[in-house]
Design a protein around this motif. Structure first.
Motif, PDB file in Angstrom:
ATOM      1  N   ASN A  71      24.230  15.640 112.785  1.00 29.64           N
ATOM      2  CA  ASN A  71      23.578  14.366 113.038  1.00 29.64           C
ATOM      3  C   ASN A  71      22.321  14.624 113.846  1.00 29.64           C
ATOM      4  O   ASN A  71      22.403  15.053 114.995  1.00 29.64           O
ATOM      5  N   LEU A  76      25.801   8.636 113.168  1.00 32.73           N
ATOM      6  CA  LEU A  76      26.097   8.844 111.749  1.00 32.73           C
ATOM      7  C   LEU A  76      27.424   8.149 111.480  1.00 32.73           C
ATOM      8  O   LEU A  76      28.430   8.462 112.106  1.00 32.73           O
ATOM      9  N   LEU A 128      22.945   6.421 108.443  1.00 32.36           N
ATOM     10  CA  LEU A 128      22.477   6.511 109.820  1.00 32.36           C
ATOM     11  C   LEU A 128      22.617   5.152 110.477  1.00 32.36           C
ATOM     12  O   LEU A 128      22.434   4.118 109.822  1.00 32.36           O
ATOM     13  N   GLY A 135      21.011  12.688 108.683  1.00 34.58           N
ATOM     14  CA  GLY A 135      22.418  13.072 108.748  1.00 34.58           C
ATOM     15  C   GLY A 135      22.746  13.989 107.588  1.00 34.58           C
ATOM     16  O   GLY A 135      22.224  13.811 106.487  1.00 34.58           O
TER      17      GLY A 135
END
Length: 150
Positions: A71, A76, A128, A135
């Motif tokens: 992330n 995430l 996201l 992500g």
């Protein structure tokens, strides 16, 4: 060898019926290291996707998956979808907020009653939490579906 007592009959006209709790079938995804990335705030389907065709309409489907996540944003979000419809597993992976990224190895498990004998796809979707960053779902990604008779 089947022994039938005198005066009794064996009726197999309905075929074999699996006893409750027994494993009917297991479907395994070929593990992949192909990365999936997103910068979207809408849920998108990842590489972790697998289909099963239940033999019995009342079967329980056990979904198991594992992967590594990266992330590079603030958050995430992960969800489990059945046939493109969100069913469960709201999970959040929080980032480090400076853009360098937070790694997380995760294993997820869920049980579902699809009430169907049609092909059923289970997939991990991610997004996201905000519109900055990226992500990733990558490294060894695994998924296993197990049909359990009820």
């Amino acid at each position: 060898k089947v022994i039938i007592p005198s005066g009794q009959t064996l009726d197999a006209s309905n075929g074999f019926v699996a006893p409750a709790g027994s494993v009917v079938q297991t479907i395994r995804m070929t593990p992949t290291s192909t990365a999936f990335s997103t910068a979207s705030t809408s849920y998108l389907k990842t590489n972790l996707a697998l289909s099963i065709t239940p033999k019995y309409a009342n079967s329980l489907i056990k979904i198991e998956m594992s992967c590594t996540l990266l992330n590079q944003g603030d958050e995430l979000d992960l969800r489990l979808y059945r046939n493109g419809v969100d069913i469960a597993l709201q999970t959040q992976i929080h980032g480090d907020y400076d853009g360098s990224g937070t790694y997380t190895t995760t294993a997820l498990m869920y049980t579902d009653l699809p009430n169907s004998t049609s092909s059923t796809e289970y997939a991990l979707y991610v997004r996201l939490g905000e519109s900055s960053g990226t992500g990733y779902v990558y490294r060894e990604q695994h998924m296993l579906l197990t049909e359990i008779a009820q």
